[in-house]
Design a protein around this motif. Structure first.
Motif, PDB file in Angstrom:
ATOM      1  N   GLY A 309      26.615  -8.753 -37.508  1.00  0.00           N
ATOM      2  CA  GLY A 309      26.712  -8.213 -38.853  1.00  0.00           C
ATOM      3  C   GLY A 309      25.358  -7.843 -39.425  1.00  0.00           C
ATOM      4  N   SER A 310      24.370  -8.694 -39.183  1.00  0.00           N
ATOM      5  CA  SER A 310      23.027  -8.413 -39.707  1.00  0.00           C
ATOM      6  C   SER A 310      22.402  -7.193 -39.045  1.00  0.00           C
ATOM      7  CB  SER A 310      22.121  -9.634 -39.508  1.00  0.00           C
ATOM      8  OG  SER A 310      21.794  -9.810 -38.136  1.00  0.00           O
ATOM      9  N   ALA A 311      22.869  -6.874 -37.822  1.00  0.00           N
ATOM     10  CA  ALA A 311      22.315  -5.709 -37.112  1.00  0.00           C
ATOM     11  C   ALA A 311      23.031  -4.412 -37.470  1.00  0.00           C
ATOM     12  CB  ALA A 311      22.396  -5.937 -35.597  1.00  0.00           C
ATOM     13  N   LEU A 312      24.179  -4.499 -38.118  1.00  0.00           N
ATOM     14  CA  LEU A 312      24.966  -3.292 -38.394  1.00  0.00           C
ATOM     15  C   LEU A 312      24.212  -2.241 -39.201  1.00  0.00           C
ATOM     16  CD1 LEU A 312      28.584  -4.594 -39.106  1.00  0.00           C
ATOM     17  CD2 LEU A 312      27.651  -3.601 -37.013  1.00  0.00           C
ATOM     18  N   PRO A 313      23.458  -2.614 -40.262  1.00  0.00           N
ATOM     19  CA  PRO A 313      22.740  -1.555 -40.992  1.00  0.00           C
ATOM     20  C   PRO A 313      21.810  -0.738 -40.104  1.00  0.00           C
ATOM     21  CG  PRO A 313      22.762  -3.579 -42.275  1.00  0.00           C
ATOM     22  CD  PRO A 313      23.307  -3.925 -40.918  1.00  0.00           C
ATOM     23  N   ARG A 314      21.239  -1.363 -39.063  1.00  0.00           N
ATOM     24  CA  ARG A 314      20.380  -0.620 -38.139  1.00  0.00           C
ATOM     25  C   ARG A 314      21.202   0.161 -37.116  1.00  0.00           C
ATOM     26  NH1 ARG A 314      17.039  -5.682 -36.183  1.00  0.00           N
ATOM     27  NH2 ARG A 314      18.931  -6.698 -36.949  1.00  0.00           N
ATOM     28  N   LEU A 315      22.276  -0.459 -36.596  1.00  0.00           N
ATOM     29  CA  LEU A 315      23.083   0.189 -35.574  1.00  0.00           C
ATOM     30  C   LEU A 315      23.864   1.375 -36.127  1.00  0.00           C
ATOM     31  CD1 LEU A 315      24.507  -2.918 -33.666  1.00  0.00           C
ATOM     32  CD2 LEU A 315      22.621  -1.445 -32.983  1.00  0.00           C
ATOM     33  N   PHE A 316      24.271   1.280 -37.378  1.00  0.00           N
ATOM     34  CA  PHE A 316      25.107   2.335 -37.948  1.00  0.00           C
ATOM     35  C   PHE A 316      24.307   3.547 -38.432  1.00  0.00           C
ATOM     36  CE2 PHE A 316      29.149  -0.279 -39.101  1.00  0.00           C
ATOM     37  CZ  PHE A 316      29.395  -0.427 -37.746  1.00  0.00           C
ATOM     38  N   VAL A 317      22.992   3.500 -38.279  1.00  0.00           N
ATOM     39  CA  VAL A 317      22.173   4.670 -38.631  1.00  0.00           C
ATOM     40  C   VAL A 317      22.577   5.874 -37.784  1.00  0.00           C
ATOM     41  CG1 VAL A 317      19.828   5.610 -38.530  1.00  0.00           C
ATOM     42  CG2 VAL A 317      20.221   3.329 -39.486  1.00  0.00           C
ATOM     43  N   ASP A 318      22.943   5.635 -36.532  1.00  0.00           N
ATOM     44  CA  ASP A 318      23.296   6.716 -35.613  1.00  0.00           C
ATOM     45  C   ASP A 318      24.791   7.022 -35.606  1.00  0.00           C
ATOM     46  OD1 ASP A 318      20.614   7.057 -34.505  1.00  0.00           O
ATOM     47  OD2 ASP A 318      20.922   5.098 -33.582  1.00  0.00           O
ATOM     48  N   LEU A 319      25.547   6.408 -36.512  1.00  0.00           N
ATOM     49  CA  LEU A 319      26.997   6.551 -36.509  1.00  0.00           C
ATOM     50  C   LEU A 319      27.409   7.923 -37.037  1.00  0.00           C
ATOM     51  CD1 LEU A 319      29.154   4.514 -35.637  1.00  0.00           C
ATOM     52  CD2 LEU A 319      29.511   3.985 -38.052  1.00  0.00           C
ATOM     53  N   PHE A 379      19.612   4.005 -20.583  1.00  0.00           N
ATOM     54  CA  PHE A 379      20.575   5.086 -20.709  1.00  0.00           C
ATOM     55  C   PHE A 379      20.106   6.085 -21.753  1.00  0.00           C
ATOM     56  CE2 PHE A 379      23.188   2.030 -18.576  1.00  0.00           C
ATOM     57  CZ  PHE A 379      24.133   2.774 -17.890  1.00  0.00           C
ATOM     58  N   ALA A 380      20.381   7.357 -21.484  1.00  0.00           N
ATOM     59  CA  ALA A 380      20.003   8.395 -22.446  1.00  0.00           C
ATOM     60  C   ALA A 380      20.785   8.266 -23.745  1.00  0.00           C
ATOM     61  CB  ALA A 380      20.248   9.776 -21.827  1.00  0.00           C
ATOM     62  N   ASP A 381      22.021   7.735 -23.667  1.00  0.00           N
ATOM     63  CA  ASP A 381      22.895   7.652 -24.842  1.00  0.00           C
ATOM     64  C   ASP A 381      22.960   6.231 -25.419  1.00  0.00           C
ATOM     65  OD1 ASP A 381      23.794  10.360 -24.169  1.00  0.00           O
ATOM     66  OD2 ASP A 381      24.883   9.358 -22.550  1.00  0.00           O
ATOM     67  N   GLU A 382      21.975   5.411 -25.126  1.00  0.00           N
ATOM     68  CA  GLU A 382      22.072   3.995 -25.449  1.00  0.00           C
ATOM     69  C   GLU A 382      22.286   3.746 -26.940  1.00  0.00           C
ATOM     70  OE1 GLU A 382      19.266   0.099 -24.941  1.00  0.00           O
ATOM     71  OE2 GLU A 382      19.246   1.581 -23.333  1.00  0.00           O
ATOM     72  N   ALA A 383      21.564   4.430 -27.814  1.00  0.00           N
ATOM     73  CA  ALA A 383      21.696   4.203 -29.256  1.00  0.00           C
ATOM     74  C   ALA A 383      23.103   4.551 -29.729  1.00  0.00           C
ATOM     75  CB  ALA A 383      20.659   5.038 -30.013  1.00  0.00           C
ATOM     76  N   GLU A 384      23.642   5.674 -29.232  1.00  0.00           N
ATOM     77  CA  GLU A 384      24.999   6.071 -29.619  1.00  0.00           C
ATOM     78  C   GLU A 384      26.030   5.060 -29.143  1.00  0.00           C
ATOM     79  OE1 GLU A 384      26.489  10.347 -30.194  1.00  0.00           O
ATOM     80  OE2 GLU A 384      25.210  10.421 -28.416  1.00  0.00           O
ATOM     81  N   ILE A 385      25.858   4.561 -27.916  1.00  0.00           N
ATOM     82  CA  ILE A 385      26.827   3.601 -27.363  1.00  0.00           C
ATOM     83  C   ILE A 385      26.803   2.313 -28.163  1.00  0.00           C
ATOM     84  CG2 ILE A 385      27.438   2.262 -25.328  1.00  0.00           C
ATOM     85  CD1 ILE A 385      26.358   4.524 -23.613  1.00  0.00           C
ATOM     86  N   TRP A 386      25.616   1.825 -28.530  1.00  0.00           N
ATOM     87  CA  TRP A 386      25.530   0.614 -29.349  1.00  0.00           C
ATOM     88  C   TRP A 386      26.244   0.824 -30.684  1.00  0.00           C
ATOM     89  CZ3 TRP A 386      24.828  -4.249 -28.507  1.00  0.00           C
ATOM     90  CH2 TRP A 386      24.029  -4.692 -27.441  1.00  0.00           C
ATOM     91  N   SER A 387      26.030   1.967 -31.312  1.00  0.00           N
ATOM     92  CA  SER A 387      26.682   2.234 -32.593  1.00  0.00           C
ATOM     93  C   SER A 387      28.196   2.234 -32.446  1.00  0.00           C
ATOM     94  CB  SER A 387      26.220   3.580 -33.155  1.00  0.00           C
ATOM     95  OG  SER A 387      24.834   3.585 -33.396  1.00  0.00           O
ATOM     96  N   LEU A 388      28.673   2.892 -31.405  1.00  0.00           N
ATOM     97  CA  LEU A 388      30.118   3.000 -31.206  1.00  0.00           C
ATOM     98  C   LEU A 388      30.741   1.656 -30.860  1.00  0.00           C
ATOM     99  CD1 LEU A 388      32.663   4.620 -31.025  1.00  0.00           C
ATOM    100  CD2 LEU A 388      31.936   5.487 -28.794  1.00  0.00           C
ATOM    101  N   VAL A 389      30.096   0.893 -29.983  1.00  0.00           N
ATOM    102  CA  VAL A 389      30.627  -0.421 -29.607  1.00  0.00           C
ATOM    103  C   VAL A 389      30.644  -1.362 -30.811  1.00  0.00           C
ATOM    104  CG1 VAL A 389      30.170  -2.477 -28.213  1.00  0.00           C
ATOM    105  CG2 VAL A 389      30.034  -0.214 -27.171  1.00  0.00           C
ATOM    106  N   ALA A 390      29.569  -1.347 -31.603  1.00  0.00           N
ATOM    107  CA  ALA A 390      29.533  -2.184 -32.805  1.00  0.00           C
ATOM    108  C   ALA A 390      30.655  -1.803 -33.762  1.00  0.00           C
ATOM    109  CB  ALA A 390      28.177  -2.054 -33.494  1.00  0.00           C
TER     110      ALA A 390
END
Length: 418
Positions: A309-319, A379-390
């Motif tokens: 939950g604490s990481a969501l504000p950072r992960l959702f930047v790429d959402l 992975f080239a898409d790593e940031a997007e995958i983290w956002s989507l999985v979260a």
């Protein structure tokens, strides 16, 4: 020498205070409206996100996109304990036909889910093939940690409704069985789409060898631990006096030794739980061991959910809206449809098939797989995958968490009528 402020908000102590408050509120607030706590997981994530926005300096874990190793290690331990606990819950393995829904969910629903998510990843999100396969493998397994509300009860308690049995055994086995597809994504990312180069090695090593070694190691580990706990010395067996920490050490030993010989440790600990439960099956130690491991599982899960939950504000930047569409399609159409198709032809009623198909909760296992992959290949898409999985984990815990009470009531009503 200038004096320091009397009230100094040290980030570490602030993190501890906020984390404790979040867990307490998430466990307590649902009790105001229900006697269950199925919504606690969703609330821990949401409250953790709120705390991160209010106190940005109190993040309990580093950004998983930049430092995945702590996420990998914590989620790995939570999944290990949960998989063993899932195996320990099963009082009766037979008759063989009880396993038909499980094998169908593993052999039909999970591959269908991987294929559908990978197709959406390439066609809708624009991921590379390696990233799309990884995304499918990460999101396919039913989570053994967060799916406990629809699983069977503790040892000696019964509650082995066919739906509970199938979801418990599916969650216990599919984490290990998803690993070959994670390795497939890693291979394609590292060596490209050339099956002639790595296809035979993948089938023989990552699919066959690692799976068989994992199953055999789990069986042997359980038998050896059973002898230590229940047989030798015959007059003063450890199970009569020992705490669960001894068996937990056996779990870690089994997992670590299986990984050392390149087997799937997740399969090993799940098989270990199933096998150890057959040794002196009526002994009270099984319930003590289950309760001990469950306490550890809940503690690790709470820490991870608050951290996520604490990481969501950072992960959702790429959402993006595309990510939301994929997440909703997975939870509301792909998994339910794949599960429903897989269970056609069984003797299950419509309600039972619906619950099995819908309640494929996504959670801690997905964090582990993605962190594991990120630690081994870039992975080239790593940031997007983290956002989507979260996003999938958040939506899954919310949708499944707030509806599971109703589903469990329907199951129990059907069992009572039967």
């Amino acid at each position: 020498m200038p004096s320091e402020p009397f009230f100094e908000l040290a980030p570490y102590h602030l993190t501890l205070a906020i984390g404790g408050l979040v867990v307490i509120l998430a466990q307590w607030l649902p009790r105001l409206v229900s006697r269950r706590e199925p919504a606690a997981a969703a609330l821990m994530i949401l409250f953790g996100a709120g705390a991160a926005l209010l106190f940005p300096g109190a993040a309990p874990m580093p950004d998983p996109r930049q430092t995945p190793l702590p996420w990998e290690l914590m989620s790995e331990m939570a999944v290990i304990v949960a998989l063993f606990g899932a195996g320990m819950r099963i009082d009766e393995l037979g008759p063989l036909r009880r396993w038909r829904p499980t094998w169908r969910l593993l052999g039909i629903a999970m591959p269908l889910t991987i294929i559908a998510v990978a197709w959406l990843g390439t066609g809708l999100v624009g991921l590379t093939l390696a990233g799309a396969i990884l995304l499918g493998a990460v999101l396919a397994p039913t989570d053994p940690v967060l799916a406990s509300d629809v699983q069977v009860g503790p040892p000696h308690q019964g509650r082995e409704h066919p739906v509970r049995f199938a979801l418990t055994t599916e969650a216990g086995l599919n984490d290990g069985l998803a690993f070959p597809f994670v390795y497939l994504g890693l291979l394609i990312a590292a060596e490209g789409l050339s099956p002639a180069t790595w296809g035979t090695e993948w089938l023989l090593q990552d699919v066959l060898y690692r799976t068989v070694v994992g199953a055999v190691s789990g069986w042997l580990g359980a038998r050896l631990l059973g002898v230590i706990l229940f047989s030798v010395p015959r007059g003063a067996v450890l199970a009569d006096t020992a705490a669960g920490v001894l068996a937990l050490a056996g779990i870690v030993l089994c997992y670590g030794s299986t990984e050392l010989v390149e087997g799937y440790g997740f399969i090993a600990v799940a098989v270990m739980g199933l096998t150890l439960r057959r040794v002196e099956k009526d002994h009270a130690f099984h319930r003590r061991l289950h309760d001990f491991s469950e306490s550890i599982e809940h503690a690790l899960t709470a820490l991870l959910l608050v951290a996520l939950g604490s990481a969501l504000p950072r992960l959702f930047v790429d959402l993006t809206w595309t990510h939301l569409v994929v997440a909703l399609l997975l939870l509301l159409i792909i998994r339910p449809l794949a599960g429903w198709l897989a269970l056609l032809g069984t003797d299950l009623g419509r309600r039972d098939r619906a619950v099995m198909a819908v309640y494929g909760v996504r959670g801690i296992g997905s964090i582990y797989y993605l962190a594991y992959a990120a630690s081994h290949v870039e992975f080239a898409d790593e940031a997007e995958i983290w956002s989507l999985v979260a996003l999938v984990i958040v939506l899954s815990t919310v949708l499944h968490g707030f509806s599971v009470g109703w589903a469990v009531d329907r199951l129990d009503e059907g069992e009572g009528k039967g």
